[in-house]
Design an enzyme around this catalytic site. Structure first.
Site, PDB file in Angstrom:
ATOM      1  N   ASN A   9     -33.880 -96.898 -61.824  1.00 27.14           N
ATOM      2  CA  ASN A   9     -34.152 -98.154 -62.527  1.00 27.14           C
ATOM      3  C   ASN A   9     -35.355 -97.902 -63.436  1.00 27.14           C
ATOM      4  OD1 ASN A   9     -34.774-100.707 -63.385  1.00 27.14           O
ATOM      5  ND2 ASN A   9     -35.363-101.497 -61.362  1.00 27.14           N
ATOM      6  N   LYS A  11     -36.604 -99.826 -65.599  1.00 27.75           N
ATOM      7  CA  LYS A  11     -37.354-101.051 -65.940  1.00 27.75           C
ATOM      8  C   LYS A  11     -37.672-101.045 -67.441  1.00 27.75           C
ATOM      9  CE  LYS A  11     -38.945-101.202 -61.231  1.00 27.75           C
ATOM     10  NZ  LYS A  11     -39.932-101.619 -60.275  1.00 27.75           N
ATOM     11  N   HIS A  93     -32.800-108.390 -59.405  1.00 23.90           N
ATOM     12  CA  HIS A  93     -33.975-107.575 -59.068  1.00 23.90           C
ATOM     13  C   HIS A  93     -35.152-108.522 -58.828  1.00 23.90           C
ATOM     14  CE1 HIS A  93     -37.356-104.872 -59.423  1.00 23.90           C
ATOM     15  NE2 HIS A  93     -36.515-103.894 -59.101  1.00 23.90           N
ATOM     16  N   GLU A  95     -38.075-108.457 -59.771  1.00 22.44           N
ATOM     17  CA  GLU A  95     -38.848-108.779 -60.982  1.00 22.44           C
ATOM     18  C   GLU A  95     -38.148-109.857 -61.800  1.00 22.44           C
ATOM     19  OE1 GLU A  95     -39.267-104.699 -62.190  1.00 22.44           O
ATOM     20  OE2 GLU A  95     -40.540-104.383 -60.448  1.00 22.44           O
ATOM     21  N   GLU A 165     -34.765-104.188 -51.145  1.00 23.79           N
ATOM     22  CA  GLU A 165     -36.034-103.798 -51.768  1.00 23.79           C
ATOM     23  C   GLU A 165     -37.139-104.745 -51.320  1.00 23.79           C
ATOM     24  OE1 GLU A 165     -35.326-101.248 -55.485  1.00 23.79           O
ATOM     25  OE2 GLU A 165     -35.436-103.315 -56.130  1.00 23.79           O
ATOM     26  N   GLY A 171     -43.246-100.426 -56.326  1.00 27.23           N
ATOM     27  CA  GLY A 171     -44.309-100.000 -57.232  1.00 27.23           C
ATOM     28  C   GLY A 171     -45.679 -99.926 -56.579  1.00 27.23           C
ATOM     29  N   SER A 211     -40.765 -97.657 -53.825  1.00 30.04           N
ATOM     30  CA  SER A 211     -41.591 -96.452 -53.729  1.00 30.04           C
ATOM     31  C   SER A 211     -40.852 -95.239 -53.157  1.00 30.04           C
ATOM     32  CB  SER A 211     -42.876 -96.746 -52.931  1.00 30.04           C
ATOM     33  OG  SER A 211     -43.651 -97.710 -53.616  1.00 30.04           O
TER      34      SER A 211
HETATM   35  P1  PGA Z   1     -40.331 -98.351 -57.385  1.00 32.99           P
HETATM   36  O1  PGA Z   1     -39.309 -99.493 -57.903  1.00 32.99           O
HETATM   37  O2  PGA Z   1     -39.475 -97.177 -56.976  1.00 32.99           O
HETATM   38  O3  PGA Z   1     -41.193 -98.052 -58.555  1.00 32.99           O
HETATM   39  O4  PGA Z   1     -41.067 -98.926 -56.231  1.00 32.99           O
HETATM   40  C1  PGA Z   1     -38.088 -99.712 -57.269  1.00 32.99           C
HETATM   41  C2  PGA Z   1     -37.372-100.865 -57.907  1.00 32.99           C
HETATM   42  O5  PGA Z   1     -38.035-101.847 -58.282  1.00 32.99           O
HETATM   43  O6  PGA Z   1     -36.141-100.842 -58.068  1.00 32.99           O
END
Ligand code: PGA
Length: 253
Positions: A9, A11, A93, A95, A165, A171, A211
């Site tokens: 992803n 983003k 997601h 976000e 998630e 993140g 992460s």
């Molecule tokens: P990350 O993000 O691996 O940077 O924690 C995962 C995601 O939001 O899909």
């Protein structure tokens, strides 16, 4: 055993040159793989990527709107995605839910639209740190799943991939331990069994995200119930992504 799913992803990262360069590197090094690999890229890059990527990697969108067309400034429809041969999309997601206020009802509408159009969604669910502290993880995620799957028929539900998630792991560099992630994913599978049947709950793919990197991926992907990973930060580097895609993961835990 199911093929593992490694989904990047990106983003809101990279510019056009960086995105194309990534694809060249992946094309060069990923010639045949056991795992299923996806890149979920910003929609402005989709055309450039789908034109260039080899057959081992699938390109998907990070979002779509549930209507075919109309006065929805800034949105992208499933019809537009299909016209570029994009058949995979991230839906819900955290976000999107938290920064852009997408509700469970929005997520459900998008899922219904996607599966009616042969677009396969990866649907994200996960609890916040607050919910986790209050021991509400299972309750919260069960409700998210129930609301996401409203009116999804038994013959279509296996087209959906879920991604667990936890918000506190996205993140942040903090990953859920593989046992913890596996247990929550088992709970999600049980919830799906309750809503549908044994076959669906066994066949449906459920990923972990938050992460994930080259170091913790082995432990996560050798558990009983985790079918793959959704990787943000660590997927931005082509070498890291290539390594994760090429590795072989065997059940151990
Ligand atoms: P990350 O993000 O691996 O940077 O924690 C995962 C995601 O939001 O899909």
């Amino acid at each position: 055993m199911k093929n593992k799913i490694i989904a990047a992803n990106w983003k809101m990262n990279k510019d056009r040159d960086e995105a194309i360069d990534f694809i060249f590197k992946v094309n060069e090094k990923v010639k045949s793989v056991k795992n299923q690999a996806f890149i979920f890229a910003p929609s402005i890059f989709l055309r450039d990527l789908i034109k260039r990527v080899n057959s081992h990697i699938k390109i998907g969108a990070q979002n779509m709107y549930h209507e075919e067309k109309g006065a929805y400034t800034g949105e992208i429809s499933y019809k537009m995605l299909k016209s570029y041969n994009i058949f995979h999309v991230l839906i819900g997601h955290s976000e999107r839910r938290n920064i852009f206020n997408e509700t469970d009802a929005d997520v459900n509408k998008k899922i219904l639209a996607a599966i009616s159009q042969e677009i396969k969604p990866i649907v994200c669910v996960g609890e916040s740190l607050e919910e986790r502290k209050k021991n509400l993880t299972n309750k919260f995620i069960s409700e998210q799943i129930e609301k996401a799957l409203l009116d999804v028929s038994v013959d279509k539900v296996e087209e959906i991939i879920f991604a667990y998630e936890p918000l506190w792991a996205i993140g942040t560099g903090v990953t859920a331990s593989h046992e913890e992630a596996n247990n929550t994913i088992k709970m999600i599978r049980n919830k799906i069994r309750e809503l549908y049947n044994d076959k669906v709950s066994e066949n449906i793919n459920i990923l972990y995200g938050g992460s994930v990197n080259n170091k913790n991926i082995d432990n996560l992907l050798t558990t009983s119930d985790i079918d793959g990973v959704l990787v943000g930060g660590a997927s931005l580097d082509p070498e890291n992504f290539i390594e994760m895609v090429k590795r072989e993961y065997k059940k151990r835990h």
